[in-house]
Design a protein around this motif. Structure first.
Motif: not given
Length: 264
Positions: A48-55, A145-150, A185-192, A204-208
């Motif tokens: 993902x372009x905006x979430x490192x370690x999204x996989x 499609x391969x590396x989009x923003x989430x 692990x991360x909820x779909x179509x969430x609003x924060x 932050x999937x790197x730090x946490x």
């Protein structure tokens, strides 16, 4: 989804190429392993372009729908033609719920039980019974499609939309004709609220990091009774006997055949 992906209905059965040892583990535990995408063989999975370690937030079980045997699949996943190909109904999980298909996210079902995905505190861990799929993998080399923003941000709110995460692969994997079950692990179509906690902890999937490495989801006994096993083209008489004993011990109603592919 149907118009874009090119299919009209969900498959009733699914196939997986694996080893004899893995077959025995599946039957002994009556469960299916969901592996984390960042630990699988495609290093480009679920970026993902905006979430490192999204996989690292996605767990999957990978299958195919091709009734015709594939030599590349036997070679890569079937222990160099000495393993097995298993066939199970697509509603294979405990409870045997038939998935529903939605405009966003595709097929989604659940199982009788609960999984738990742990993250380093203070990031929130996840528990649930939802299983996304089976959904068809989309093969594309387009970076859109391969590396989009989430995440999309507007007026102090962050909208998180990872529906396609882990569902797009490069075209050089297209021969697999893959269908996939997915647990996130991360909820779909969430609003924060677009605040520090969301930006610096939740995403932050790197730090946490996600600390759970694998999930085991229970299979329905009635689904295992429908199991069909094909022995690989290079498997010898000893391997045939081993599989016969495994099936006799755990699923005596299962069917066993040999591959029809001739190979030295």
């Amino acid at each position: 989804m149907f118009d874009t992906m090119g299919f009209e209905e969900l498959p009733s059965t699914l196939f997986q190429y694996t080893s004899i040892e893995s077959l025995e583990k599946i039957l002994a535990s009556r469960s299916l392993r969901f592996s984390r995408l960042d630990q699988m063989n495609d290093p480009e999975e679920a970026t993902a372009a905006d979430v490192p370690l999204a996989a690292s937030s996605v767990f999957v079980s990978c299958w195919s729908v091709g009734h015709v045997e594939h030599i590349p699949m036997w070679s890569m996943y079937g222990r160099n033609f000495e393993g097995v190909r298993i066939k199970l109904p697509s509603n294979m999980f405990a409870g045997r719920e038939s998935p529903m298909v939605f405009e966003k996210g595709g097929a989604i079902g659940s199982f009788s039980g609960q999984y738990s995905i742990v993250r380093k505190a203070p990031a929130m861990s996840t528990s649930g019974c939802a299983i996304i799929g089976p959904n068809k993998i989309w093969y594309s080399d387009d970076p859109i499609y391969r590396n989009r923003n989430l995440v999309f941000r507007e007026r102090g709110t962050a909208y998180f939309n990872p529906y396609d995460l882990g569902m797009v692969k490069s075209t050089y994997w297209a021969y697999e004709e893959e269908w996939r079950f997915k647990i996130a692990a991360l909820a779909f179509e969430s609003q924060f609220p677009d605040d520090q906690h969301f930006n610096e902890v939740t995403l932050d999937l790197v730090g946490y990091p996600v600390e759970t490495n694998v999930l085991f989801i229970p299979l329905a006994r009635s689904a295992l009774d429908e199991l069909e096993v094909t022995l690989g083209p290079r498997a010898n008489a000893e391997a045939m006997k081993a599989v016969e004993l495994i099936l006799e011990k755990y699923v005596p109603r299962a069917k066993l055949t040999r591959s029809y592919i001739p190979i030295r």
